[in-house]
Structure formats: C-alpha cells, structure tokens
Design a protein around this motif. Structure first.
Motif, PDB file in Angstrom:
ATOM      1  N   GLU A 270      -2.177  -1.254  -3.549  1.00 15.31           N
ATOM      2  CA  GLU A 270      -3.248  -0.261  -3.492  1.00 15.31           C
ATOM      3  C   GLU A 270      -2.670   1.100  -3.126  1.00 15.31           C
ATOM      4  N   VAL A 271      -3.319   2.146  -3.625  1.00 17.42           N
ATOM      5  CA  VAL A 271      -2.983   3.516  -3.257  1.00 17.42           C
ATOM      6  C   VAL A 271      -4.176   4.091  -2.501  1.00 17.42           C
ATOM      7  N   VAL A 272      -3.916   4.633  -1.305  1.00 18.03           N
ATOM      8  CA  VAL A 272      -4.977   5.290  -0.537  1.00 18.03           C
ATOM      9  C   VAL A 272      -4.658   6.775  -0.524  1.00 18.03           C
ATOM     10  N   ALA A 273      -5.500   7.564  -1.186  1.00 13.46           N
ATOM     11  CA  ALA A 273      -5.233   8.992  -1.369  1.00 13.46           C
ATOM     12  C   ALA A 273      -6.362   9.823  -0.789  1.00 13.46           C
ATOM     13  N   GLU A 274      -6.002  10.805   0.039  1.00 11.75           N
ATOM     14  CA  GLU A 274      -6.996  11.750   0.540  1.00 11.75           C
ATOM     15  C   GLU A 274      -7.216  12.834  -0.511  1.00 11.75           C
TER      16      GLU A 274
ATOM     17  N   THR B  39       0.843  -1.195   0.000  1.00  6.06           N
ATOM     18  CA  THR B  39       0.000   0.000   0.000  1.00  6.06           C
ATOM     19  C   THR B  39       0.878   1.244   0.000  1.00  6.06           C
ATOM     20  N   ALA B  40       0.489   2.246  -0.796  1.00  5.79           N
ATOM     21  CA  ALA B  40       1.108   3.568  -0.767  1.00  5.79           C
ATOM     22  C   ALA B  40       0.085   4.554  -0.223  1.00  5.79           C
ATOM     23  N   LEU B  41       0.483   5.336   0.786  1.00  5.75           N
ATOM     24  CA  LEU B  41      -0.410   6.307   1.407  1.00  5.75           C
ATOM     25  C   LEU B  41      -0.115   7.717   0.919  1.00  5.75           C
ATOM     26  N   LEU B  42      -1.182   8.468   0.643  1.00  5.93           N
ATOM     27  CA  LEU B  42      -1.094   9.892   0.292  1.00  5.93           C
ATOM     28  C   LEU B  42      -2.150  10.630   1.120  1.00  5.93           C
ATOM     29  N   PHE B  43      -1.905  10.784   2.412  1.00  4.67           N
ATOM     30  CA  PHE B  43      -2.842  11.461   3.298  1.00  4.67           C
ATOM     31  C   PHE B  43      -2.571  12.961   3.308  1.00  4.67           C
TER      32      PHE B  43
ATOM     33  N   ALA C 207     -12.750   2.392  -4.368  1.00  8.64           N
ATOM     34  CA  ALA C 207     -13.679   2.925  -3.363  1.00  8.64           C
ATOM     35  C   ALA C 207     -13.420   4.415  -3.224  1.00  8.64           C
ATOM     36  N   LEU C 208     -14.465   5.156  -2.940  1.00 10.85           N
ATOM     37  CA  LEU C 208     -14.369   6.610  -2.753  1.00 10.85           C
ATOM     38  C   LEU C 208     -15.496   7.022  -1.819  1.00 10.85           C
ATOM     39  N   ALA C 209     -15.130   7.521  -0.630  1.00 11.05           N
ATOM     40  CA  ALA C 209     -16.173   7.833   0.358  1.00 11.05           C
ATOM     41  C   ALA C 209     -15.627   8.806   1.394  1.00 11.05           C
ATOM     42  N   PRO C 210     -16.535   9.548   2.042  1.00 12.73           N
ATOM     43  CA  PRO C 210     -16.122  10.436   3.132  1.00 12.73           C
ATOM     44  C   PRO C 210     -16.039   9.688   4.454  1.00 12.73           C
TER      45      PRO C 210
ATOM     46  N   SER D 152     -15.979  12.575   9.763  1.00 13.18           N
ATOM     47  CA  SER D 152     -15.646  13.982   9.949  1.00 13.18           C
ATOM     48  C   SER D 152     -15.711  14.781   8.654  1.00 13.18           C
ATOM     49  N   GLY D 153     -15.945  14.112   7.526  1.00 14.83           N
ATOM     50  CA  GLY D 153     -16.070  14.818   6.254  1.00 14.83           C
ATOM     51  C   GLY D 153     -14.841  14.791   5.375  1.00 14.83           C
ATOM     52  N   ARG D 154     -13.783  14.094   5.774  1.00 12.44           N
ATOM     53  CA  ARG D 154     -12.617  13.933   4.908  1.00 12.44           C
ATOM     54  C   ARG D 154     -12.920  12.851   3.865  1.00 12.44           C
ATOM     55  N   TRP D 155     -12.381  13.033   2.648  1.00 10.70           N
ATOM     56  CA  TRP D 155     -12.643  12.099   1.560  1.00 10.70           C
ATOM     57  C   TRP D 155     -11.383  11.296   1.236  1.00 10.70           C
ATOM     58  N   PHE D 156     -11.555   9.988   1.064  1.00  8.68           N
ATOM     59  CA  PHE D 156     -10.444   9.105   0.703  1.00  8.68           C
ATOM     60  C   PHE D 156     -10.826   8.235  -0.485  1.00  8.68           C
ATOM     61  N   ALA D 157      -9.875   8.120  -1.408  1.00  9.41           N
ATOM     62  CA  ALA D 157     -10.028   7.225  -2.562  1.00  9.41           C
ATOM     63  C   ALA D 157      -9.068   6.066  -2.402  1.00  9.41           C
ATOM     64  N   ARG D 158      -9.559   4.881  -2.735  1.00  9.39           N
ATOM     65  CA  ARG D 158      -8.703   3.680  -2.760  1.00  9.39           C
ATOM     66  C   ARG D 158      -8.562   3.281  -4.221  1.00  9.39           C
ATOM     67  N   LEU D 159      -7.321   3.291  -4.683  1.00  9.35           N
ATOM     68  CA  LEU D 159      -7.016   3.059  -6.093  1.00  9.35           C
ATOM     69  C   LEU D 159      -6.275   1.740  -6.246  1.00  9.35           C
ATOM     70  N   ALA D 160      -6.696   0.946  -7.230  1.00  4.15           N
ATOM     71  CA  ALA D 160      -6.070  -0.368  -7.430  1.00  4.15           C
ATOM     72  C   ALA D 160      -5.888  -0.615  -8.921  1.00  4.15           C
TER      73      ALA D 160
END
Length: 203
Positions: free
Chosen positions: A137-141, A107-111, A189-192, A195-203
C-alpha cells in the motif's frame, strides 16, 4: 515567583514556488515527534515500511518504537544526520535509485507533501508500486479537494537565504485518483484527519 524558561524559536522555513507563492506545508512539523493523528494513522499500516523523503526521521522513530520494521530514505545529508541523531534507521539515497528490499515493502509513506518529490507524481507513484511489489500500500498526503495538480520549480527559504531549486508538484485530493491509475494503483481510501490534513491510501 515561578521561573519562566524561554522556548527556543526555530527560524521559519518556507517552501517557495517559482510563481512566488509560499506552498502550504508545515515545515516546522518535520522536526517534531509524530503527532497523535499521525500516530493513529501509522498504527494501521502494514510493515515493513519505507518512508520516502523521511526528513529528520520522526515517522521512522515512531514506527520503530512500535517494533515495526521501517527504513527512512532522504537525499538531504542534513536531514539524514538529524534522523540518525534520533536513532532512526535511514539511508541517504535518491529514491529513484536502487534501494534495499525492492518489491518487498508492505507500505510506502509519502507524508508532508512528499507526493510532490521530483515534480512527476505519476512517476513517483510507479516507483512506490515497484517498491511494494504491487501487493503493498502507498499512503500519500495530499492537498484538499479543489487543488488539482501542477508541476513547479521550488526552493526552501530561511533568514533571507534560499536553497538550490528543485522540481516539485502539488497534488490535491481531487487529482490523486487519476495519477494513481497512471501508476497502476487505485484509491482504496481518501479522507481528512480531524486537523484537516488529507491522506490517500493507494493499493
């Protein structure tokens, strides 16, 4: 009477764009431990994990506490020094330069808006795909829907002083799918968060 203890107040740090606007990033959060909702999200990622633009290492520390193999990478010497004081395993490197374990990260994180690093999100996502070998997977805020995406010149401001300027980008939830496709990725996946922050999971 109970004794009142003053809580130290950190000077406010603002990420300012060349347009004059203050960009919507909670920079104070970088120095705090991972939030409960961040911890919940981190509990779902596969290791080993590489945190790109790790800052003071709060996500690295959280993952390591769960015995997940993790490495933080940041180009800021001061951020890396703070991360090492916390006991985080980190490297002071340009994320576009050679890095350990290329092609083998789970996994690569981009918070915290780090999908904007370098001002070219598609290039950054291609780099993440390279690091994960196209199998991880890439998890990007990202910013809320309706933001689109745009390239900026930005700098940090604190106490009337400013850092050197650097290339940055703002990416909204409505723009991440197109950018991901340019990098050979798809939005899984893409969801808030609550608290209202949005994260996308890219594969």
């Amino acid at each position: 009477m109970p004794t009142l203890t003053a809580t130290p107040v950190r000077p406010a740090v603002v990420l300012r764009a060349h347009t004059g606007e203050a960009l919507e990033l909670d920079l104070g959060r970088w120095h705090d431990p991972a939030t409960d909702e961040e911890a919940d999200l981190l509990d779902t990622v596969d290791g080993p994990v590489i945190d790109l633009g790790c800052g003071p290492g709060r996500l690295v520390v959280r993952l390591a506490s769960q015995r997940v193999p993790v490495l933080g990478v940041d180009s800021s010497p001061s951020a890396i020094a703070l991360a090492r004081m916390r006991g985080a395993t980190v490297l002071e490197r340009d994320i576009f330069g050679p890095l350990p374990g290329e092609g083998r990260w789970g996994t690569a994180l981009l918070f915290d808006g780090n999908v904007g690093i370098g001002g070219d999100p598609a290039r950054l996502l291609r780099r993440c795909r390279q690091l994960t070998g196209g199998r991880g997977e890439v998890v990007a805020e990202v910013q809320p829907p309706g933001t689109g995406w745009r390239r900026l010149t930005a700098w940090f401001e604190r106490d009337g002083r400013r850092s050197e300027s650097f290339a940055w980008a703002v990416v909204g939830a409505d723009a991440i799918a197109g950018l991901a496709r340019r990098a050979g990725l798809e939005v899984a996946a893409l969801a808030p968060t609550p608290s209202g922050r949005w994260f996308a999971r890219l594969a």
